[in-house]
Scaffold this active site. Sequence first.
Site, PDB file in Angstrom:
ATOM      1  N   GLY A   6     -49.614  51.484  37.264  1.00 10.45           N
ATOM      2  CA  GLY A   6     -48.688  50.400  37.584  1.00 10.45           C
ATOM      3  C   GLY A   6     -49.186  49.522  38.718  1.00 10.45           C
ATOM      4  N   LEU A  26     -49.590  46.296  38.574  1.00 12.81           N
ATOM      5  CA  LEU A  26     -50.710  45.732  37.821  1.00 12.81           C
ATOM      6  C   LEU A  26     -51.279  44.473  38.461  1.00 12.81           C
ATOM      7  CD1 LEU A  26     -49.143  46.133  34.271  1.00 12.81           C
ATOM      8  CD2 LEU A  26     -50.555  47.757  35.541  1.00 12.81           C
ATOM      9  N   HIS A  27     -52.598  44.314  38.325  1.00 12.80           N
ATOM     10  CA  HIS A  27     -53.274  43.113  38.809  1.00 12.80           C
ATOM     11  C   HIS A  27     -54.162  42.590  37.674  1.00 12.80           C
ATOM     12  CE1 HIS A  27     -56.693  45.747  39.199  1.00 12.80           C
ATOM     13  NE2 HIS A  27     -56.021  46.526  40.034  1.00 12.80           N
ATOM     14  N   ALA A  28     -54.919  41.539  37.985  1.00 13.35           N
ATOM     15  CA  ALA A  28     -55.717  40.879  36.936  1.00 13.35           C
ATOM     16  C   ALA A  28     -56.710  41.837  36.275  1.00 13.35           C
ATOM     17  CB  ALA A  28     -56.445  39.681  37.531  1.00 13.35           C
ATOM     18  N   HIS A  43     -56.171  45.083  35.522  1.00 10.47           N
ATOM     19  CA  HIS A  43     -55.448  45.786  34.451  1.00 10.47           C
ATOM     20  C   HIS A  43     -55.197  44.856  33.261  1.00 10.47           C
ATOM     21  CE1 HIS A  43     -53.807  48.007  38.083  1.00 10.47           C
ATOM     22  NE2 HIS A  43     -54.265  49.004  37.347  1.00 10.47           N
ATOM     23  N   SER A  80     -54.942  47.783  43.336  1.00  8.27           N
ATOM     24  CA  SER A  80     -53.531  47.827  43.752  1.00  8.27           C
ATOM     25  C   SER A  80     -53.445  48.062  45.254  1.00  8.27           C
ATOM     26  CB  SER A  80     -52.793  48.943  43.019  1.00  8.27           C
ATOM     27  OG  SER A  80     -52.923  48.757  41.629  1.00  8.27           O
TER      28      SER A  80
END
Length: 281
Positions: free
Chosen positions: A32, A34-36, A38, A187
């Site tokens: 979880g 999430l960023h670019a 993921h 994250s």
Amino acid sequence: MTRQMIIATTLEELRSARLLLDGPVGFVPTMGFLHAGHISLVRRARDECKSVVVSIFVNPTQFGPNEDLSKYPRDLDRDLRLLEEAGADLVWTPTPEVMYPPGFQTWVEVQEMTQPLEGAQRPGHFLGVTTVVAKLFNAVQPTKAYFGQKDAQQAAVIRQMVRDLNFPIEIVVCPIVREPDGLAMSSRNVYLDTEQRKAATVLYRALSAAKDAYEKGERDAEKLRRMMKEVIEREPLAQMQYVSCADYDTLQELDKVTGKILLSMAVFIGKTRLIDNFVLG
Ligand code: PAF
């Protein structure tokens, strides 16, 4: 036709929803926040598969006693919005009780490959990772599973586990997504204040220095390690944990560089532990 993303929590909900998905099924396991990075995995799965499953589970068994489990960043609503936009079909958000019910006592261990690098600094970490990933694979039964190159050793360990345990799953390792100044997406980057955020580019700078030297013909692994160390030592907010110049497949430290290699490091910026790597050759 509009597509409705399904959200499952229990194993039963996941299984019933999974039965309705067309194959091939792509799977992106995450913790979880999430960023670019993921999202690039989800988009790749979307491009290559008929259906896409994502799991969001902050796995307690891969955190050490002094690590950041309780303050690991979470934002489920935002994650679900991003996944819907990226085209996920099914999101599984199991609770710790679903993954580790009372009486749980079966672990999956990859041996040699988990000893160096991250494994040496974070005892027990990979035991937690391989156990939870094996459980996720068994529940989701994907055709392909997508991992980021940022966790280079994790990807190598998972590939080994899939070979050793005959999981009928193709492991796809996707490139690191970076901020414009080179910092690898993570994250954990949210923990950095403004000064620390600037200092955090030191990982990319150190790897780039070694890469330049490699491209000019340097093949002495110790010199490449020393070069990375020197860049890190010049950054006052950085505290190096390790730098490595290792064989890409075995993860063993090299003397002389030949073939495909992994330059990698772990560096503390304040209390935040960051990792990064380049693959060369
Ligand atoms: O890379 C991660 O986020 C985690 O290690 C994983 C693969 C989701 C297992 O908990």
